[in-house]
Design an enzyme around this catalytic site. Structure first.
Site, mmCIF file in Angstrom:
data_model
loop_
_atom_site.group_PDB
_atom_site.id
_atom_site.type_symbol
_atom_site.label_atom_id
_atom_site.label_comp_id
_atom_site.label_asym_id
_atom_site.label_seq_id
_atom_site.Cartn_x
_atom_site.Cartn_y
_atom_site.Cartn_z
ATOM 1 N N ASP A 32 -20.254 34.874 -16.918
ATOM 2 C CA ASP A 32 -19.110 34.574 -16.866
ATOM 3 C C ASP A 32 -18.233 35.794 -16.801
ATOM 4 O O ASP A 32 -18.261 36.255 -17.708
ATOM 5 C CB ASP A 32 -18.925 33.764 -18.105
ATOM 6 C CG ASP A 32 -17.296 33.309 -18.319
ATOM 7 O OD1 ASP A 32 -16.572 33.664 -17.230
ATOM 8 O OD2 ASP A 32 -17.031 32.710 -19.124
ATOM 9 N N GLU B 296 -19.871 37.284 -20.104
ATOM 10 C CA GLU B 296 -21.070 36.892 -20.553
ATOM 11 C C GLU B 296 -22.331 37.085 -19.704
ATOM 12 O O GLU B 296 -22.008 37.084 -18.459
ATOM 13 C CB GLU B 296 -20.644 35.385 -20.902
ATOM 14 C CG GLU B 296 -19.809 34.959 -21.824
ATOM 15 C CD GLU B 296 -19.382 33.682 -21.897
ATOM 16 O OE1 GLU B 296 -20.172 32.678 -21.553
ATOM 17 O OE2 GLU B 296 -18.126 33.368 -22.264
ATOM 18 N N LYS C 253 -15.042 21.847 -20.971
ATOM 19 C CA LYS C 253 -14.907 21.910 -22.462
ATOM 20 C C LYS C 253 -13.805 21.038 -22.831
ATOM 21 O O LYS C 253 -12.429 20.743 -22.495
ATOM 22 C CB LYS C 253 -14.053 23.489 -22.574
ATOM 23 C CG LYS C 253 -14.943 24.476 -22.292
ATOM 24 C CD LYS C 253 -14.032 25.962 -22.086
ATOM 25 C CE LYS C 253 -14.783 27.089 -22.018
ATOM 26 N NZ LYS C 253 -13.854 28.244 -21.700
ATOM 27 N N GLU D 219 -20.362 34.957 -29.733
ATOM 28 C CA GLU D 219 -21.248 33.775 -29.339
ATOM 29 C C GLU D 219 -22.665 34.192 -29.709
ATOM 30 O O GLU D 219 -23.560 33.467 -29.101
ATOM 31 C CB GLU D 219 -20.846 33.509 -27.873
ATOM 32 C CG GLU D 219 -19.339 32.978 -27.664
ATOM 33 C CD GLU D 219 -19.399 32.624 -26.259
ATOM 34 O OE1 GLU D 219 -20.131 32.773 -25.417
ATOM 35 O OE2 GLU D 219 -18.000 31.979 -25.829
ATOM 36 N N HIS E 166 -14.381 39.007 -26.281
ATOM 37 C CA HIS E 166 -15.638 38.396 -27.256
ATOM 38 C C HIS E 166 -16.047 39.646 -28.053
ATOM 39 O O HIS E 166 -16.731 39.356 -28.980
ATOM 40 C CB HIS E 166 -16.609 37.548 -26.689
ATOM 41 C CG HIS E 166 -16.157 36.359 -26.274
ATOM 42 N ND1 HIS E 166 -16.783 35.304 -25.387
ATOM 43 C CD2 HIS E 166 -14.717 35.779 -26.252
ATOM 44 C CE1 HIS E 166 -15.919 34.229 -24.991
ATOM 45 N NE2 HIS E 166 -14.605 34.516 -25.716
ATOM 46 N N ASP F 155 -13.907 27.643 -14.736
ATOM 47 C CA ASP F 155 -13.656 27.304 -16.022
ATOM 48 C C ASP F 155 -12.166 27.278 -16.127
ATOM 49 O O ASP F 155 -11.472 26.478 -16.175
ATOM 50 C CB ASP F 155 -14.208 28.424 -16.929
ATOM 51 C CG ASP F 155 -13.844 28.330 -18.388
ATOM 52 O OD1 ASP F 155 -13.149 27.425 -18.848
ATOM 53 O OD2 ASP F 155 -14.172 29.401 -19.169
ATOM 54 N N GLU G 72 -19.575 32.243 -13.085
ATOM 55 C CA GLU G 72 -18.453 31.595 -13.721
ATOM 56 C C GLU G 72 -17.009 32.417 -13.759
ATOM 57 O O GLU G 72 -17.125 33.514 -13.674
ATOM 58 C CB GLU G 72 -18.554 31.014 -15.142
ATOM 59 C CG GLU G 72 -17.595 30.399 -15.710
ATOM 60 C CD GLU G 72 -17.996 30.205 -17.364
ATOM 61 O OE1 GLU G 72 -19.231 29.940 -17.583
ATOM 62 O OE2 GLU G 72 -17.015 29.920 -18.306
ATOM 63 N N HIS H 244 -19.302 25.055 -25.067
ATOM 64 C CA HIS H 244 -18.691 25.313 -26.199
ATOM 65 C C HIS H 244 -17.490 26.064 -26.038
ATOM 66 O O HIS H 244 -17.042 26.409 -24.941
ATOM 67 C CB HIS H 244 -19.551 26.279 -27.222
ATOM 68 C CG HIS H 244 -20.216 27.575 -26.749
ATOM 69 N ND1 HIS H 244 -20.630 28.323 -27.478
ATOM 70 C CD2 HIS H 244 -19.799 27.901 -25.556
ATOM 71 C CE1 HIS H 244 -20.820 29.636 -26.545
ATOM 72 N NE2 HIS H 244 -20.204 29.290 -25.404
ATOM 73 N N SER I 76 -10.648 33.255 -24.635
ATOM 74 C CA SER I 76 -10.174 33.768 -23.172
ATOM 75 C C SER I 76 -9.762 32.367 -22.688
ATOM 76 O O SER I 76 -10.163 31.896 -21.768
ATOM 77 C CB SER I 76 -11.313 34.262 -22.484
ATOM 78 O OG SER I 76 -12.394 33.296 -22.353
ATOM 79 N N LYS J 195 -23.695 25.191 -21.881
ATOM 80 C CA LYS J 195 -23.432 26.737 -22.320
ATOM 81 C C LYS J 195 -23.045 26.666 -23.815
ATOM 82 O O LYS J 195 -22.216 26.425 -24.160
ATOM 83 C CB LYS J 195 -22.406 27.325 -21.512
ATOM 84 C CG LYS J 195 -22.114 28.791 -21.573
ATOM 85 C CD LYS J 195 -21.143 29.439 -20.628
ATOM 86 C CE LYS J 195 -19.760 29.605 -21.061
ATOM 87 N NZ LYS J 195 -18.741 30.403 -20.416
HETATM 88 O O1 LIG Z 1 -14.686 31.586 -21.199
HETATM 89 C C1 LIG Z 1 -15.534 30.816 -21.681
HETATM 90 O O2 LIG Z 1 -16.385 30.309 -21.046
HETATM 91 C C2 LIG Z 1 -15.698 30.509 -23.214
HETATM 92 C C3 LIG Z 1 -17.001 30.147 -23.943
HETATM 93 O O3 LIG Z 1 -18.170 30.886 -23.497
HETATM 94 O O4 LIG Z 1 -15.008 31.730 -23.971
HETATM 95 P P1 LIG Z 1 -13.523 31.211 -24.607
HETATM 96 O O5 LIG Z 1 -13.819 29.840 -25.430
HETATM 97 O O6 LIG Z 1 -12.997 32.240 -25.510
HETATM 98 O O7 LIG Z 1 -12.504 30.625 -23.795
HETATM 99 MG MG LIG Z 2 -15.508 30.952 -19.246
#
Ligand SMILES: O=C(O)[C@@H](CO)OP(=O)(O)O
Ligand SMILES: [Mg+2]
Length: 436
Positions: A244, A166, A347, A207, A157, A322, A295, A375, A45, A398
């Site tokens: 999230d 999440e 990230k 995850e 996911h 994010d 989130e 992560h 995502s 996370k």
């Molecule tokens: O959205 C998120 O926060 C992440 C990690 O949990 O997912 P992705 O790495 O797929 O963006």
């Molecule tokens: Mg996110």
């Protein structure tokens, strides 16, 4: 004494990530014979404004993105930093950024650049014979983070009906990281039992969280409540919840609203929510459950909506950007100016160098925003983020559920760090009730 050890070689290869896709691994060799190694994660995502990784299947390099990223490390980036002093992380990162020259690292690839940046840090720490978190964070780096333990997976996911991505447990009231982790793991096992007894799937998502076909967020939180109690804890006391929403994935430009495909399927009618309805939805969830952190509650382009969301809920909830901030100091500055969110997800591969990621965390800290080290859904056994979480004193990490090796690698690294620090180790989110 001026510390100096020259970089003699930089080498990249393709390895596999946890989704079975190729990714970049980099090794850096210094003149004292030290080799630092790091590998690069990858999201599903992904935010629209992230630094650009060269992925296979991408149009840009005829489906050979990772191979090209590897090639860029072995030629242009190697040439650019061979001969540099391994301890000059910021200078090296700036050279890497300049070698790429684009706004979003799309020329050489954020995955190529990040692999080098992280491997340099590993080599430097190793050559000094100190742990990475201490190299990056100094002697003040003593705080172990509260895990955001992602135990129910949805969104992109999984293939389940849950639209939010999440649902996480936060053991906020534990004496230590290891105790918090143990509590979260106990709840995870209770959750498995409850889902199994209800005849729901206990297959896991990317995850490591379970991916049952639940009717929506209420049912997911209801399961979390029951699992927490079954493990002997009290929701809202030892354990808080986080989610999230990954709402950028739900925003539907043509419908002009957030579209919930799973809920629509379950209910047999189209479920849409506009910005204000999303905010009310979160309000209801936070009143009904021990929810502490949300989130990406809204789309990455909806700055105005984020302002409303933050004004409405930011006093009582941690609101994490994010996709909204993509670990980018420029976007975070805009958010701070507009009063959007009160925390940022960090990230490293969204921005592409360690130096820039630390700059973003510093900016957040100075402005009263919390930060959560994270992560990606596609990971490797690389544990750099565990060290970053301690080095930065983030207080939160996370990194998924405890049943996939690429996730437990990070938790196990944190256990080792805690062990190393012994009685000096601290744990937790500083002042839980303070939200700006
Ligand atoms: O959205 C998120 O926060 C992440 C990690 O949990 O997912 P992705 O790495 O797929 O963006
Ligand atoms: Mg996110």
């Amino acid at each position: 004494m001026h510390q100096y050890s020259e970089i003699l070689d930089v080498y990249a290869r393709e390895i596999l990530d946890s989704r079975g896709n190729p990714t970049v691994e980099v090794e850096v060799l210094t003149e004292d014979g030290t080799v630092g190694r790091a590998s690069v994660p990858s999201g599903a995502s992904t935010g629209q404004y992230e630094a650009v990784e060269l992925r296979d299947g991408g149009e840009r390099y005829g489906g050979k993105g990772v191979q090209n990223a590897v090639e860029h490390v072995n030629t242009i980036l190697a040439d650019c930093i061979i001969g540099e002093n391994i301890y000059q992380q910021a200078e090296i990162d700036r050279k890497l950024i300049r070698a790429d020259g684009s706004e979003n690292k799309s020329r050489l690839g954020a995955n190529a650049i990040l692999g080098v940046s992280m491997a340099v840090a590993h080599a430097a720490a190793k050559s000094l014979e100190i742990p990475l978190f201490r190299y990056l964070g100094g002697s003040q780096a003593l705080r172990l983070p509260v895990p955001m333990f992602n135990v129910i997976n949805g969104g992109c996911h999984t293939r389940s009906a849950l639209d939010f991505q999440e649902f996480m447990l936060m053991p906020v009231q534990a004496e230590s990281f290891s105790e918090g982790l143990r509590m979260a793991v106990e709840i995870y096992h209770q959750l498995r039992k409850l889902l199994d007894e209800a005849g729901l799937s206990v297959a896991v998502g990317d995850e490591g969280g379970f991916a049952p076909d639940l009717s929506g967020a209420e049912e997911a939180f209801d399961y979390l409540n029951r699992a927490v109690k079954a493990a002997g804890y009290v929701p809202g006391e030892e354990i808080r919840f986080a989610m999230d929403a990954a709402a950028s994935e739900l925003w539907d430009e043509t419908r002009g609203a957030y579209y919930f495909p799973g809920e629509s399927r379950m209910k047999g009618k189209e479920i849409l929510r506009d910005t204000e309805e999303m905010i009310r939805y979160y309000q209801t969830l936070s009143e009904g459950f021990a929810l502490w952190s949300i989130e990406d509650g809204l789309d990455e382009n909806d700055w105005e909506g984020w302002g409303h969301l933050s004004a409405a809920l930011g006093k009582n909830l941690q609101l994490v950007g994010d996709d909204l901030f993509v670990t980018n100091a420029k976007r975070l500055k805009k958010g701070i100016r507009l009063g959007a969110a009160n925390a940022v997800l960090v990230k490293v591969n969204q921005i592409g160098t360690l130096t820039e990621a630390f700059e973003t965390m510093e900016l957040a800290g100075k402005n009263g925003y919390r930060f959560v080290v994270s992560h990606r859904s596609g990971e490797t056994e690389d544990t750099t983020i565990a060290d970053i979480a301690v080095a930065s004193g983030a207080g939160q990490i996370k990194t998924g559920a405890p049943c996939r090796g690429e996730r437990t690698a990070k938790y196990n690294r944190l256990l080792r760090i805690e062990d190393f620090l012994g009685g000096m180790a601290k744990y937790g989110v500083d002042n839980l009730s303070f939200l700006c």
